[in-house]
Motif scaffolding. Structure first.
Motif, PDB file in Angstrom:
ATOM      1  N   UNK A 114       0.814  -1.190   0.000  1.00  0.00           N
ATOM      2  CA  UNK A 114       0.000   0.000   0.000  1.00  0.00           C
ATOM      3  C   UNK A 114       0.861   1.258   0.000  1.00  0.00           C
ATOM      4  N   UNK A 115       1.935   1.286   0.817  1.00  0.00           N
ATOM      5  CA  UNK A 115       2.787   2.457   0.883  1.00  0.00           C
ATOM      6  C   UNK A 115       4.059   2.324   0.052  1.00  0.00           C
ATOM      7  N   UNK A 116       4.258   1.201  -0.588  1.00  0.00           N
ATOM      8  CA  UNK A 116       5.479   0.992  -1.370  1.00  0.00           C
ATOM      9  C   UNK A 116       5.434   1.825  -2.643  1.00  0.00           C
ATOM     10  N   UNK A 117       6.599   2.128  -3.167  1.00  0.00           N
ATOM     11  CA  UNK A 117       6.709   2.882  -4.407  1.00  0.00           C
ATOM     12  C   UNK A 117       6.279   1.988  -5.567  1.00  0.00           C
ATOM     13  N   UNK A 118       5.247   2.363  -6.317  1.00  0.00           N
ATOM     14  CA  UNK A 118       4.789   1.492  -7.405  1.00  0.00           C
ATOM     15  C   UNK A 118       5.760   1.437  -8.579  1.00  0.00           C
ATOM     16  N   UNK A 119       6.654   2.408  -8.683  1.00  0.00           N
ATOM     17  CA  UNK A 119       7.620   2.430  -9.784  1.00  0.00           C
ATOM     18  C   UNK A 119       8.952   1.787  -9.401  1.00  0.00           C
ATOM     19  N   UNK A 120       9.012   1.166  -8.244  1.00  0.00           N
ATOM     20  CA  UNK A 120      10.243   0.538  -7.782  1.00  0.00           C
ATOM     21  C   UNK A 120      10.603  -0.640  -8.672  1.00  0.00           C
ATOM     22  N   UNK A 121      11.888  -0.719  -9.036  1.00  0.00           N
ATOM     23  CA  UNK A 121      12.375  -1.837  -9.829  1.00  0.00           C
ATOM     24  C   UNK A 121      13.278  -2.698  -8.959  1.00  0.00           C
ATOM     25  N   UNK A 122      13.169  -4.002  -9.067  1.00  0.00           N
ATOM     26  CA  UNK A 122      14.053  -4.860  -8.267  1.00  0.00           C
ATOM     27  C   UNK A 122      15.493  -4.730  -8.757  1.00  0.00           C
ATOM     28  N   UNK A 123      16.430  -4.700  -7.823  1.00  0.00           N
ATOM     29  CA  UNK A 123      17.843  -4.608  -8.162  1.00  0.00           C
ATOM     30  C   UNK A 123      18.360  -6.018  -8.409  1.00  0.00           C
TER      31      UNK A 123
END
Length: 140
Positions: A1-10
């Protein structure tokens, strides 16, 4: 819910060069200064082996022989410099008596005059010697 939706896994692969996060080691090992000015990342280390999707084995220096060489990926940051020759050699750096880095200007790139209401401020764009990434700064 609060995570960045545009986050990419490293993702890492064997042979990549990474920095190692040392801030959680405050009670175990102190590298350099302590407190606010302590280093957050040390490195460059190469990845020897990837055990699973979250665990890697690093090739550590002999000075860090007391530390286990297996780390979680959350403690690693990928080195964005592709060519090792672009890294600043530590022996070429100059430090003054207050332990501050002495930066040397190379050349003047550009000049401009900033206008305020009643003032004119001359500014000069300078290229610095050992400042990678942001080596151009405007000086008054």
């Amino acid at each position: 819910m609060y995570a960045d939706p545009r986050r990419r896994p490293v993702t890492f692969s064997a042979g990549d060069r990474v920095y190692l996060k040392v801030s959680p080691w405050k009670g175990v090992i102190r590298i350099g200064k302590c407190g606010k000015l302590a280093q957050r990342f040390i490195g460059l280390f190469s990845i020897n082996e990837i055990l699973n999707d979250q665990t890697v084995v690093l090739d550590l220096l002999p000075e860090l022989a007391g530390i286990h060489n297996t780390f979680n990926m959350c403690y690693l940051r990928k080195c964005k410099v592709d060519d090792v020759t672009q890294l600043v050699p530590l022996k070429d750096l100059k430090v003054d008596l207050n332990k501050k880095l002495v930066e040397e200007p190379i050349r003047i790139v550009d000049q401009k005059v900033t206008r305020l209401r009643k003032k004119r401020i001359p500014m000069v764009l300078i290229e610095w010697k050992h400042n990678l990434g942001y080596n151009l700064t405007w000086e008054t």
